[in-house]
Design an enzyme around this catalytic site. Sequence first.
Site, PDB file in Angstrom:
ATOM      1  N   SER A 248       0.838  -1.193   0.000  1.00 28.64           N
ATOM      2  CA  SER A 248       0.000   0.000   0.000  1.00 28.64           C
ATOM      3  C   SER A 248       0.872   1.241   0.000  1.00 28.64           C
ATOM      4  O   SER A 248       1.994   1.232   0.521  1.00 28.64           O
ATOM      5  CB  SER A 248      -0.932   0.010   1.222  1.00 28.64           C
ATOM      6  OG  SER A 248      -1.826   1.103   1.172  1.00 28.64           O
ATOM      7  N   ASP A 249       0.353   2.303  -0.592  1.00 27.54           N
ATOM      8  CA  ASP A 249       1.067   3.571  -0.583  1.00 27.54           C
ATOM      9  C   ASP A 249       0.054   4.703  -0.626  1.00 27.54           C
ATOM     10  O   ASP A 249      -1.031   4.551  -1.191  1.00 27.54           O
ATOM     11  CB  ASP A 249       2.014   3.684  -1.783  1.00 27.54           C
ATOM     12  CG  ASP A 249       2.971   4.855  -1.648  1.00 27.54           C
ATOM     13  OD1 ASP A 249       3.969   4.706  -0.918  1.00 27.54           O
ATOM     14  OD2 ASP A 249       2.710   5.916  -2.233  1.00 27.54           O
ATOM     15  N   GLN A 250       0.423   5.821  -0.019  1.00 25.19           N
ATOM     16  CA  GLN A 250      -0.475   6.977  -0.003  1.00 25.19           C
ATOM     17  C   GLN A 250       0.270   8.218  -0.470  1.00 25.19           C
ATOM     18  O   GLN A 250       1.385   8.494  -0.020  1.00 25.19           O
ATOM     19  CB  GLN A 250      -1.031   7.212   1.401  1.00 25.19           C
ATOM     20  CG  GLN A 250      -2.075   8.325   1.465  1.00 25.19           C
ATOM     21  CD  GLN A 250      -2.602   8.528   2.879  1.00 25.19           C
ATOM     22  OE1 GLN A 250      -1.978   9.202   3.682  1.00 25.19           O
ATOM     23  NE2 GLN A 250      -3.734   7.915   3.185  1.00 25.19           N
TER      24      GLN A 250
END
Length: 210
Positions: free
Chosen positions: A79-81
């Site tokens: 996951s990445d934001q």
Amino acid sequence: MKVHVAISNSSNPKLILASTSVYRRELLERLRLPFTVISPKVDETPLTGESTLELALRLAKAKASAVAKEHPNAWVIGSDQVADLCGAAIGKPGNFERAMAQLQLMRGATVTFHTALCVMKGEIETTLNVPTEVTFRKLPDEVLESYLLTEKPYDCAGSAKSEGMGVALLEAIKSEDPTALIGLPLIALTGLLRDAGFAIPPKKPISENT
């Protein structure tokens, strides 16, 4: 945006979170599934001409892929934001000065947080994005400074923890998943893990007295 490859069921699947984020680990723990945490070795430098959405999706997949290559029999979560203000990426401030500059820049503005998610096992993969629109209040510098010195959110993109005191800086949050802003969209993830064969909530063991 969603990139999807069909996920097939498996019995007794193994789960790995490819992340160094304590926030993502704490969120995944809510599902009460056994999992391992492994730090992915990924260069997070944006590519030339890459949009914030493209960056988030690429890094989520890269993190999952980096770990999945070493653990082909496990389901891996990446996951990445990336926070987007008028097309510009807003990263983790790292210190008070940069955090103050971020909050001043976002004062009265709406920021889109792209939270990308990838679930992968070998060649099987689903990658998607859950956007969250966050509108910041128009607050004076002394209020922003007081918040930063109290909560010290220097490891958070956007310099405000919505799950903590940072919610006082916000005017509105719009998203399909309340956990996406914290770093891991559990509504989307729960569906993908069920497709992969995970029981959520976990099945209770059969009592010896029944």
